[in-house]
Design an enzyme around this catalytic site. Structure first.
Site, mmCIF file in Angstrom:
data_model
loop_
_atom_site.group_PDB
_atom_site.id
_atom_site.type_symbol
_atom_site.label_atom_id
_atom_site.label_comp_id
_atom_site.label_asym_id
_atom_site.label_seq_id
_atom_site.Cartn_x
_atom_site.Cartn_y
_atom_site.Cartn_z
ATOM 1 N N ILE A 1 0.848 -1.207 0.000
ATOM 2 C CA ILE A 1 0.000 0.000 0.000
ATOM 3 C C ILE A 1 0.878 1.250 0.000
ATOM 4 C CG2 ILE A 1 -1.840 1.250 1.199
ATOM 5 C CD1 ILE A 1 -2.640 -1.464 2.483
ATOM 6 N N LYS B 1 12.445 -0.048 6.287
ATOM 7 C CA LYS B 1 13.547 -0.927 6.696
ATOM 8 C C LYS B 1 13.906 -1.929 5.598
ATOM 9 C CE LYS B 1 14.447 -4.353 10.344
ATOM 10 N NZ LYS B 1 13.816 -5.118 11.436
ATOM 11 N N THR C 1 12.212 -4.878 4.870
ATOM 12 C CA THR C 1 12.090 -6.264 5.330
ATOM 13 C C THR C 1 11.785 -7.114 4.095
ATOM 14 O OG1 THR C 1 9.694 -6.140 5.602
ATOM 15 C CG2 THR C 1 11.044 -5.450 7.495
ATOM 16 N N GLU D 1 4.441 -5.064 10.233
ATOM 17 C CA GLU D 1 4.336 -6.471 9.839
ATOM 18 C C GLU D 1 2.854 -6.686 9.577
ATOM 19 O OE1 GLU D 1 6.601 -8.771 9.311
ATOM 20 O OE2 GLU D 1 8.309 -7.527 9.887
ATOM 21 N N SER D 2 2.534 -7.288 8.409
ATOM 22 C CA SER D 2 1.135 -7.219 7.983
ATOM 23 C C SER D 2 0.455 -8.570 7.696
ATOM 24 C CB SER D 2 1.038 -6.340 6.732
ATOM 25 O OG SER D 2 1.689 -6.978 5.652
ATOM 26 N N THR E 1 -6.195 -1.230 10.354
ATOM 27 C CA THR E 1 -6.964 -2.262 9.654
ATOM 28 C C THR E 1 -8.315 -2.503 10.321
ATOM 29 O OG1 THR E 1 -6.968 -4.666 9.285
ATOM 30 C CG2 THR E 1 -5.618 -3.901 11.075
ATOM 31 N N ASP E 2 -9.248 -3.036 9.545
ATOM 32 C CA ASP E 2 -10.552 -3.406 10.123
ATOM 33 C C ASP E 2 -10.437 -4.622 11.046
ATOM 34 O OD1 ASP E 2 -10.094 -5.346 8.178
ATOM 35 O OD2 ASP E 2 -12.025 -5.109 7.162
ATOM 36 N N GLU E 3 -9.292 -5.317 10.979
ATOM 37 C CA GLU E 3 -9.162 -6.556 11.759
ATOM 38 C C GLU E 3 -9.144 -6.300 13.268
ATOM 39 O OE1 GLU E 3 -6.473 -9.459 10.082
ATOM 40 O OE2 GLU E 3 -6.667 -8.583 8.085
ATOM 41 N N TYR F 1 -1.476 -10.402 14.913
ATOM 42 C CA TYR F 1 -1.391 -9.236 14.024
ATOM 43 C C TYR F 1 -2.403 -8.162 14.445
ATOM 44 C CZ TYR F 1 -2.543 -6.347 9.944
ATOM 45 O OH TYR F 1 -2.832 -5.278 9.120
ATOM 46 N N LYS G 1 -1.884 -4.335 15.982
ATOM 47 C CA LYS G 1 -2.410 -3.120 15.326
ATOM 48 C C LYS G 1 -3.355 -2.387 16.285
ATOM 49 C CE LYS G 1 -1.866 -1.791 11.627
ATOM 50 N NZ LYS G 1 -0.815 -0.901 11.039
ATOM 51 N N PRO H 1 -4.202 -23.374 -1.818
ATOM 52 C CA PRO H 1 -4.608 -23.821 -0.474
ATOM 53 C C PRO H 1 -5.730 -22.981 0.124
ATOM 54 C CG PRO H 1 -2.532 -22.598 -0.364
ATOM 55 C CD PRO H 1 -2.949 -22.599 -1.809
HETATM 56 P P1 NAD Z 1 3.419 -4.721 3.508
HETATM 57 O O1 NAD Z 1 3.774 -5.873 4.401
HETATM 58 O O2 NAD Z 1 3.278 -4.944 2.045
HETATM 59 O O3 NAD Z 1 4.516 -3.564 3.685
HETATM 60 C C1 NAD Z 1 5.025 -3.185 4.923
HETATM 61 C C2 NAD Z 1 6.232 -2.283 4.683
HETATM 62 O O4 NAD Z 1 6.725 -1.858 5.970
HETATM 63 C C3 NAD Z 1 7.396 -2.971 3.974
HETATM 64 O O5 NAD Z 1 7.923 -2.119 2.971
HETATM 65 C C4 NAD Z 1 8.416 -3.200 5.076
HETATM 66 O O6 NAD Z 1 9.762 -3.194 4.621
HETATM 67 C C5 NAD Z 1 8.135 -2.011 5.990
HETATM 68 N N1 NAD Z 1 8.549 -2.275 7.373
HETATM 69 C C6 NAD Z 1 8.254 -3.361 8.132
HETATM 70 N N2 NAD Z 1 8.839 -3.253 9.338
HETATM 71 C C7 NAD Z 1 9.492 -2.066 9.357
HETATM 72 C C8 NAD Z 1 10.264 -1.378 10.330
HETATM 73 N N3 NAD Z 1 10.500 -1.920 11.544
HETATM 74 N N4 NAD Z 1 10.763 -0.169 10.012
HETATM 75 C C9 NAD Z 1 10.548 0.391 8.791
HETATM 76 N N5 NAD Z 1 9.851 -0.224 7.823
HETATM 77 C C10 NAD Z 1 9.316 -1.442 8.107
HETATM 78 O O7 NAD Z 1 2.107 -4.104 4.146
HETATM 79 P P2 NAD Z 1 0.826 -3.460 3.428
HETATM 80 O O8 NAD Z 1 -0.108 -4.528 3.068
HETATM 81 O O9 NAD Z 1 1.269 -2.474 2.427
HETATM 82 O O10 NAD Z 1 0.183 -2.688 4.674
HETATM 83 C C11 NAD Z 1 0.586 -1.343 4.990
HETATM 84 C C12 NAD Z 1 -0.181 -0.877 6.213
HETATM 85 O O11 NAD Z 1 -1.573 -0.905 5.941
HETATM 86 C C13 NAD Z 1 0.050 -1.736 7.457
HETATM 87 O O12 NAD Z 1 0.118 -0.882 8.563
HETATM 88 C C14 NAD Z 1 -1.190 -2.618 7.522
HETATM 89 O O13 NAD Z 1 -1.487 -2.975 8.841
HETATM 90 C C15 NAD Z 1 -2.238 -1.679 6.928
HETATM 91 N N6 NAD Z 1 -3.374 -2.338 6.247
HETATM 92 C C16 NAD Z 1 -3.145 -3.277 5.281
HETATM 93 C C17 NAD Z 1 -4.230 -3.845 4.619
HETATM 94 C C18 NAD Z 1 -4.033 -4.869 3.501
HETATM 95 O O14 NAD Z 1 -5.011 -5.431 3.013
HETATM 96 N N7 NAD Z 1 -2.821 -5.116 3.040
HETATM 97 C C19 NAD Z 1 -5.533 -3.470 4.949
HETATM 98 C C20 NAD Z 1 -5.718 -2.503 5.941
HETATM 99 C C21 NAD Z 1 -4.631 -1.944 6.580
HETATM 100 P P1 TYD Z 2 -5.050 -12.766 3.502
HETATM 101 O O1 TYD Z 2 -4.784 -12.298 2.114
HETATM 102 O O2 TYD Z 2 -3.936 -13.413 4.270
HETATM 103 O O3 TYD Z 2 -5.647 -11.528 4.305
HETATM 104 P P2 TYD Z 2 -6.310 -11.461 5.804
HETATM 105 O O4 TYD Z 2 -5.979 -12.690 6.539
HETATM 106 O O5 TYD Z 2 -5.622 -10.266 6.383
HETATM 107 O O6 TYD Z 2 -7.781 -11.258 5.578
HETATM 108 O O7 TYD Z 2 -6.246 -13.790 3.463
HETATM 109 C C1 TYD Z 2 -7.514 -13.460 2.930
HETATM 110 C C2 TYD Z 2 -8.460 -14.619 3.224
HETATM 111 O O8 TYD Z 2 -8.022 -15.754 2.467
HETATM 112 C C3 TYD Z 2 -8.461 -15.056 4.674
HETATM 113 O O9 TYD Z 2 -9.789 -15.455 5.033
HETATM 114 C C4 TYD Z 2 -7.533 -16.267 4.706
HETATM 115 C C5 TYD Z 2 -7.724 -16.881 3.322
HETATM 116 N N1 TYD Z 2 -6.533 -17.550 2.747
HETATM 117 C C6 TYD Z 2 -6.648 -18.845 2.242
HETATM 118 O O10 TYD Z 2 -7.724 -19.460 2.259
HETATM 119 N N2 TYD Z 2 -5.526 -19.420 1.691
HETATM 120 C C7 TYD Z 2 -4.314 -18.791 1.652
HETATM 121 O O11 TYD Z 2 -3.329 -19.384 1.166
HETATM 122 C C8 TYD Z 2 -4.230 -17.456 2.167
HETATM 123 C C9 TYD Z 2 -2.932 -16.718 2.121
HETATM 124 C C10 TYD Z 2 -5.364 -16.880 2.697
#
Ligand code: NAD
Ligand code: TYD
Length: 366
Positions: free
Chosen positions: A16, A38, A40, A88-89, A137-139, A172, A176, A227
């Protein structure tokens, strides 16, 4: 060059974050965008190739948990805004290694808050014109019931609203939730101008292929099993990532201090139904006979503590700030599958080497 604003975006090399960085760098040439990441396993500078040479873009490789570096960056760049996405996401990783989630998501957020506090409080104008925007996040709200499991969505009568009580279930979401509380505490205790937003599941280009949609697209391409956890009946509410970035732009500029906004697209899908759409779309775009990859669907042991349903009510954001999703899901999924199939090199660079070993380990015994 003197910039009108100097904004740190943390986690800008992630999924994002890279879309938020791209939007801000291109839309606001008079803002300096400082991407603090960072790098990661989830951070990838290839996500930002198209903006890396922009004069208003700076990348800093740093850990948000490193308070001294965060504090130094505030002063070095006269930072007046922070959009905090670094985290960490991935839920499955949090089940295996909760400590890393507490460290980055809780302590990292606290380190950033304290650095911003000390810097902003040292300025003559204090907090005026400043903003600390935390992306969540909504989680954190927990899980909703499936009160209407059959037929058309929505699959339940309840939705997450901004006042829904926090009830996180996974390490997770617990981490958050804790970070959200710290952000609000910095407003209530010190008067820091903060905003928190809670968004539903995102999909789109540049998502790390451990998450459902890119993982499955890649596995179909490679004829690997898909899976499905449990019976595939869990429900998620999906939003195109660029619509999330648009919402972040609107809220960063026009949101009210101390407010919470929920972001979502009223777009619920049962996992198994979504997976069938992905299979169909990938098969069609690859020129395979329709449905020929359905045989890859493999039901596996469910995720521990698997939340049943997420569904966001984002009507406050629409009413107060006029934001709405721009893309219909059908269009979004078509673009997304097309992007991953057109960018196989990006995918192959991630899914070889260490990641392959991680993936085998993660799915062992399922
Ligand atoms: P992502 O895992 O793709 O990216 C996370 C980024 O943070 C990476 O570039 C990583 O290198 C960096 N990072 C991790 N630890 C770090 C540290 N200690 N210092 C500096 N950088 C660090 O995550 P994403 O899916 O892009 O999510 C971004 C944000 O949005 C998160 O806070 C997540 O909780 C939130 N969010 C994600 C979703 C989703 O569906 N992906 C939905 C709602 C909210
Ligand atoms: P995910 O993309 O990990 O997002 P979140 O757990 O944050 O919602 O997973 C989306 C949904 O898909 C979740 O209900 C878990 C399921 N899932 C599978 O069934 N198989 C998989 O291999 C993964 C990664 C997720």
């Amino acid at each position: 060059m003197k910039f009108k604003r100097n904004i740190i975006i943390t986690g800008g090399a992630g999924f994002i974050g890279s879309h938020v960085v791209r939007l801000f760098v291109n839309k606001y040439p008079d803002y300096r965008v400082i991407n603090v990441d960072k790098l990661t396993y989830a951070g990838n500078l290839a996500n930002l190739k198209d903006v890396e040479d922009a004069t208003n873009y700076t990348f800093v490789k740093a850990d948000i948990c490193d308070f001294d570096t965060m504090f130094a960056l505030m002063g070095q760049y006269n930072v007046d805004g922070i959009i905090h996405l670094a985290a960490e996401s991935h839920v499955d990783r949090s089940i295996k290694d909760p400590f890393t989630f507490a460290r980055t998501n809780v302590m990292g957020t606290l380190s950033l808050l304290q650095a911003a506090k000390l810097y902003w409080e040292s300025l003559p104008e204090g907090y005026a014109g400043k903003r600390f925007y935390h992306i969540s996040t909504d989680e954190v709200y927990g899980a909703l019931e499936l009160t209407r499991p059959d037929g058309e969505p929505p699959y339940g009568d309840e939705f997450f609203v901004e006042t829904t009580k926090y009830n996180p279930h996974s390490p997770y979401s617990a981490s958050k939730a804790s970070s959200d509380h710290f952000v609000r505490a910095f407003h209530d205790t010190y008067g820091m101008p903060t905003i928190v937003t809670n968004c539903s599941n995102n999909y789109g280009p540049y998502q790390f292929p451990e998450k459902l949609i890119p993982l499955f697209i890649n596995n179909i391409r490679n004829r690997k099993p898909l899976p499905v956890y449990g019976k595939g009946e869990n429900v998620r509410d999906w939003l195109y990532v660029i619509d999330h970035a648009r919402a972040i732009d609107v809220i960063f500029h026009n949101g009210k201090d101390a407010e919470t906004y929920n972001i979502g697209g009223f777009n619920e899908w049962k996992n198994i139904d979504l997976i069938k759409v992905i299979v169909k779309t990938v098969d069609r775009l690859l020129g395979n006979p329709e449905g020929s990859s359905l045989d890859l669907i493999t039901y596996v042991t469910d995720r521990a503590g698997h939340d049943l349903r997420y569904a966001i009510d984002s009507s406050k954001l629409k009413k107060e700030l006029g934001w709405e999703p721009s893309l219909q899901f059908e269009e979004g999924i078509e673009k997304t599958v097309g992007w991953y199939l057109d960018n196989q090199e990006w995918m192959d660079n991630i899914t070889t080497g260490d990641y392959e070993k991680y993936y085998e380990e993660m799915y062992k015994g399922r």
